[in-house]
Structure formats: structure tokens, C-alpha cells
Write a protein that holds these residues in place. Structure first.
Motif, PDB file in Angstrom:
ATOM      1  N   ARG A   1       0.861  -1.313   0.134  1.00 26.52           N
ATOM      2  CA  ARG A   1      -0.104   0.049  -0.006  1.00 26.52           C
ATOM      3  C   ARG A   1       0.957   1.258   0.001  1.00 26.52           C
ATOM      4  O   ARG A   1       0.369   2.136  -0.510  1.00 26.52           O
ATOM      5  CB  ARG A   1      -0.958   0.048   1.297  1.00 26.52           C
ATOM      6  CG  ARG A   1      -2.276  -0.538   1.001  1.00 26.52           C
ATOM      7  CD  ARG A   1      -3.245  -0.332   2.330  1.00 26.52           C
ATOM      8  NE  ARG A   1      -3.514  -1.565   2.770  1.00 26.52           N
ATOM      9  CZ  ARG A   1      -3.698  -1.808   4.020  1.00 26.52           C
ATOM     10  NH1 ARG A   1      -3.561  -0.783   5.079  1.00 26.52           N
ATOM     11  NH2 ARG A   1      -3.781  -3.114   4.704  1.00 26.52           N
ATOM     12  N   TYR A   2       2.020   1.184   0.581  1.00 20.92           N
ATOM     13  CA  TYR A   2       2.827   2.380   0.837  1.00 20.92           C
ATOM     14  C   TYR A   2       3.999   2.464  -0.152  1.00 20.92           C
ATOM     15  O   TYR A   2       4.583   3.498  -0.328  1.00 20.92           O
ATOM     16  CB  TYR A   2       3.476   2.427   2.353  1.00 20.92           C
ATOM     17  CG  TYR A   2       2.397   2.700   3.076  1.00 20.92           C
ATOM     18  CD1 TYR A   2       1.830   3.982   3.514  1.00 20.92           C
ATOM     19  CD2 TYR A   2       1.684   1.686   3.988  1.00 20.92           C
ATOM     20  CE1 TYR A   2       0.889   4.356   4.321  1.00 20.92           C
ATOM     21  CE2 TYR A   2       0.736   1.809   4.854  1.00 20.92           C
ATOM     22  CZ  TYR A   2       0.220   3.072   5.135  1.00 20.92           C
ATOM     23  OH  TYR A   2      -0.802   3.316   6.032  1.00 20.92           O
ATOM     24  N   TYR A   3       4.512   1.374  -1.090  1.00 20.04           N
ATOM     25  CA  TYR A   3       5.470   1.301  -1.759  1.00 20.04           C
ATOM     26  C   TYR A   3       5.059   0.493  -2.772  1.00 20.04           C
ATOM     27  O   TYR A   3       4.318  -0.339  -2.823  1.00 20.04           O
ATOM     28  CB  TYR A   3       6.735   0.640  -0.979  1.00 20.04           C
ATOM     29  CG  TYR A   3       7.341   1.308   0.026  1.00 20.04           C
ATOM     30  CD1 TYR A   3       7.998   2.492   0.053  1.00 20.04           C
ATOM     31  CD2 TYR A   3       6.801   1.041   1.407  1.00 20.04           C
ATOM     32  CE1 TYR A   3       8.508   3.162   1.031  1.00 20.04           C
ATOM     33  CE2 TYR A   3       7.242   1.438   2.477  1.00 20.04           C
ATOM     34  CZ  TYR A   3       8.026   2.658   2.672  1.00 20.04           C
ATOM     35  OH  TYR A   3       8.530   3.503   3.531  1.00 20.04           O
ATOM     36  N   ASN A   4       5.853   0.682  -4.028  1.00 19.37           N
ATOM     37  CA  ASN A   4       5.652   0.156  -5.199  1.00 19.37           C
ATOM     38  C   ASN A   4       6.760  -1.445  -5.211  1.00 19.37           C
ATOM     39  O   ASN A   4       7.827  -1.303  -5.513  1.00 19.37           O
ATOM     40  CB  ASN A   4       6.259   0.725  -6.379  1.00 19.37           C
ATOM     41  CG  ASN A   4       5.881   0.213  -7.637  1.00 19.37           C
ATOM     42  OD1 ASN A   4       5.447  -0.813  -7.767  1.00 19.37           O
ATOM     43  ND2 ASN A   4       6.623   0.667  -8.747  1.00 19.37           N
ATOM     44  N   VAL A   5       6.032  -2.491  -4.512  1.00 22.86           N
ATOM     45  CA  VAL A   5       6.780  -3.602  -4.323  1.00 22.86           C
ATOM     46  C   VAL A   5       6.414  -4.609  -5.272  1.00 22.86           C
ATOM     47  O   VAL A   5       5.308  -4.789  -5.570  1.00 22.86           O
ATOM     48  CB  VAL A   5       6.429  -4.045  -2.855  1.00 22.86           C
ATOM     49  CG1 VAL A   5       7.280  -5.313  -2.390  1.00 22.86           C
ATOM     50  CG2 VAL A   5       6.614  -2.939  -1.859  1.00 22.86           C
ATOM     51  N   ASP A   6       7.104  -5.337  -5.742  1.00 22.89           N
ATOM     52  CA  ASP A   6       7.455  -6.777  -6.399  1.00 22.89           C
ATOM     53  C   ASP A   6       7.903  -7.834  -5.355  1.00 22.89           C
ATOM     54  O   ASP A   6       9.128  -7.758  -5.178  1.00 22.89           O
ATOM     55  CB  ASP A   6       8.114  -6.688  -7.947  1.00 22.89           C
ATOM     56  CG  ASP A   6       7.630  -5.677  -8.873  1.00 22.89           C
ATOM     57  OD1 ASP A   6       6.122  -5.487  -8.678  1.00 22.89           O
ATOM     58  OD2 ASP A   6       8.217  -5.278  -9.693  1.00 22.89           O
ATOM     59  N   TYR A   7       7.017  -8.658  -5.150  1.00 19.30           N
ATOM     60  CA  TYR A   7       7.515  -9.772  -4.157  1.00 19.30           C
ATOM     61  C   TYR A   7       7.924 -10.912  -5.234  1.00 19.30           C
ATOM     62  O   TYR A   7       7.139 -11.432  -6.371  1.00 19.30           O
ATOM     63  CB  TYR A   7       6.362 -10.253  -3.447  1.00 19.30           C
ATOM     64  CG  TYR A   7       6.147  -9.103  -2.673  1.00 19.30           C
ATOM     65  CD1 TYR A   7       6.799  -9.003  -1.127  1.00 19.30           C
ATOM     66  CD2 TYR A   7       4.840  -8.370  -2.702  1.00 19.30           C
ATOM     67  CE1 TYR A   7       6.349  -8.201  -0.279  1.00 19.30           C
ATOM     68  CE2 TYR A   7       4.751  -7.193  -1.689  1.00 19.30           C
ATOM     69  CZ  TYR A   7       5.203  -7.515  -0.764  1.00 19.30           C
ATOM     70  OH  TYR A   7       5.164  -6.195   0.482  1.00 19.30           O
ATOM     71  N   TYR A   8       9.117 -11.411  -5.029  1.00 17.22           N
ATOM     72  CA  TYR A   8       9.378 -12.631  -5.806  1.00 17.22           C
ATOM     73  C   TYR A   8       9.827 -14.034  -4.738  1.00 17.22           C
ATOM     74  O   TYR A   8      10.629 -13.757  -3.803  1.00 17.22           O
ATOM     75  CB  TYR A   8      10.734 -12.344  -6.424  1.00 17.22           C
ATOM     76  CG  TYR A   8      10.575 -11.596  -7.563  1.00 17.22           C
ATOM     77  CD1 TYR A   8      10.039 -11.817  -8.624  1.00 17.22           C
ATOM     78  CD2 TYR A   8      11.051 -10.064  -7.593  1.00 17.22           C
ATOM     79  CE1 TYR A   8       9.860 -10.826  -9.643  1.00 17.22           C
ATOM     80  CE2 TYR A   8      10.966  -9.182  -8.605  1.00 17.22           C
ATOM     81  CZ  TYR A   8      10.514  -9.502  -9.563  1.00 17.22           C
ATOM     82  OH  TYR A   8      10.238  -8.499 -10.677  1.00 17.22           O
ATOM     83  N   PHE A   9       8.871 -14.909  -4.776  1.00 21.80           N
ATOM     84  CA  PHE A   9       8.901 -16.152  -4.029  1.00 21.80           C
ATOM     85  C   PHE A   9       9.721 -17.172  -4.715  1.00 21.80           C
ATOM     86  O   PHE A   9       9.379 -17.381  -6.032  1.00 21.80           O
ATOM     87  CB  PHE A   9       7.471 -16.255  -3.752  1.00 21.80           C
ATOM     88  CG  PHE A   9       6.553 -15.535  -2.969  1.00 21.80           C
ATOM     89  CD1 PHE A   9       7.209 -14.701  -1.887  1.00 21.80           C
ATOM     90  CD2 PHE A   9       5.612 -15.023  -3.315  1.00 21.80           C
ATOM     91  CE1 PHE A   9       6.463 -13.661  -1.207  1.00 21.80           C
ATOM     92  CE2 PHE A   9       4.914 -13.867  -2.913  1.00 21.80           C
ATOM     93  CZ  PHE A   9       5.198 -13.429  -1.854  1.00 21.80           C
ATOM     94  N   PHE A  10      10.835 -17.655  -4.116  1.00 19.94           N
ATOM     95  CA  PHE A  10      11.740 -18.676  -4.979  1.00 19.94           C
ATOM     96  C   PHE A  10      11.274 -20.037  -4.395  1.00 19.94           C
ATOM     97  O   PHE A  10      12.279 -21.159  -4.966  1.00 19.94           O
ATOM     98  CB  PHE A  10      13.038 -18.180  -4.768  1.00 19.94           C
ATOM     99  CG  PHE A  10      13.552 -18.162  -3.268  1.00 19.94           C
ATOM    100  CD1 PHE A  10      13.877 -19.285  -2.462  1.00 19.94           C
ATOM    101  CD2 PHE A  10      13.751 -16.888  -2.600  1.00 19.94           C
ATOM    102  CE1 PHE A  10      14.286 -19.481  -1.375  1.00 19.94           C
ATOM    103  CE2 PHE A  10      14.208 -16.641  -1.325  1.00 19.94           C
ATOM    104  CZ  PHE A  10      14.554 -18.022  -0.636  1.00 19.94           C
ATOM    105  N   SER A  11      10.524 -20.210  -3.681  1.00 17.11           N
ATOM    106  CA  SER A  11      10.287 -21.635  -3.074  1.00 17.11           C
ATOM    107  C   SER A  11       8.816 -21.981  -3.486  1.00 17.11           C
ATOM    108  O   SER A  11       7.886 -21.339  -3.684  1.00 17.11           O
ATOM    109  CB  SER A  11      10.308 -21.788  -1.526  1.00 17.11           C
ATOM    110  OG  SER A  11       9.677 -22.885  -1.152  1.00 17.11           O
ATOM    111  N   ALA A  12       8.553 -23.394  -3.657  1.00 15.94           N
ATOM    112  CA  ALA A  12       7.085 -24.028  -3.841  1.00 15.94           C
ATOM    113  C   ALA A  12       6.725 -24.375  -2.726  1.00 15.94           C
ATOM    114  O   ALA A  12       5.432 -24.886  -2.672  1.00 15.94           O
ATOM    115  CB  ALA A  12       7.383 -25.306  -5.041  1.00 15.94           C
ATOM    116  N   GLY A  13       7.174 -23.981  -1.571  1.00 16.95           N
ATOM    117  CA  GLY A  13       6.614 -24.405  -0.351  1.00 16.95           C
ATOM    118  C   GLY A  13       6.774 -26.105  -0.006  1.00 16.95           C
ATOM    119  O   GLY A  13       6.080 -26.368   0.893  1.00 16.95           O
ATOM    120  N   ASP A  14       7.670 -26.714  -0.617  1.00 19.27           N
ATOM    121  CA  ASP A  14       7.892 -28.204  -0.621  1.00 19.27           C
ATOM    122  C   ASP A  14       9.197 -28.707   0.324  1.00 19.27           C
ATOM    123  O   ASP A  14       9.510 -29.647   0.437  1.00 19.27           O
ATOM    124  CB  ASP A  14       7.872 -28.946  -1.591  1.00 19.27           C
ATOM    125  CG  ASP A  14       9.024 -28.423  -2.630  1.00 19.27           C
ATOM    126  OD1 ASP A  14       9.469 -27.299  -2.298  1.00 19.27           O
ATOM    127  OD2 ASP A  14       9.169 -29.115  -3.932  1.00 19.27           O
TER     128      ASP A  14
END
Length: 106
Positions: free
Chosen positions: A23-36
Motif C-alpha cells: 500500500r505504501y511502496y511499489n513492491v514486487d514480491y518474488y517467491f523462490f520456493s514452491a513450499g515443499d
């Protein structure tokens, strides 16, 4: 300010925090795991929220997951700041290299 936020997954307890930051910043989130991973309780799964994100495809070599697209995403994103969690050495090194080459904060 454009921010790249690199972390393993979006866990259930991180969703609201990520939404507030977005909401406050122009953020791109990159998730590098499949959660396994062995340490993650599979019943919790991985989540998404009201923010811009991408779960990156990867290849597992031993206990480390490599995400070949991460360097290109960070390099081409024209970010002002790179934020990286402490999980996994591979993304830490990539963020440090890209940040150093672009003169941006890591």
C-alpha cells in the motif's frame, strides 16, 4: 521508490504485512520456493494476497532450490532497493550482485 522483495514463500502469517507494504511502496514480491521444503509444514501451504507477486520456477539441487529467472527479473526491474530474507544462499548472492552492479541498496 520501487522495491524488489525476495523471499522463500508467502506464508499465512506474512500476507497482511506484505499487503501493508504494498500500500505504501511499489513492491514486487518474488517467491523462490514452491513450499515443499523439509522444514515447512505442508498443511499450511503457500499464500497470495492483494499485492504484485510471482512464484518463480526453480530446480532443486540437493537441499537448495535454484531459480534461474531471478537474476533477469531483478536486473530488468529497475529497482531502487532490494530486500532479501535470510533463507537460501542462492538468492542472497544474486541480490548482492545485481545491487552492486546497479549501485542500488541491498
Amino acid at each position: 521508490m520501487k522495491v524488489a522483495f525476495v523471499t522463500n514463500i508467502c506464508a499465512h502469517y506474512r500476507v497482511k504485512t506484505f499487503e501493508i507494504l504494498a500500500r505504501y511502496y511499489n513492491v514486487d514480491y518474488y517467491f523462490f520456493s514452491a513450499g515443499d521444503e523439509w522444514y515447512w509444514q505442508q498443511e499450511h501451504g503457500v499464500r497470495t494476497g492483494n499485492f504484485h507477486y510471482e512464484y518463480l520456477p526453480g530446480v532443486r539441487l540437493g537441499r537448495t532450490r535454484f531459480t534461474p529467472t531471478l537474476p533477469w527479473k531483478l536486473w530488468r526491474g529497475n529497482y531502487d532497493v532490494y530486500i532479501k530474507c535470510r533463507w537460501s544462499l542462492h538468492p542472497v548472492v544474486i541480490c548482492s550482485i545485481i545491487g552492486g552492479k546497479t549501485g542500488r541498496e541491498v
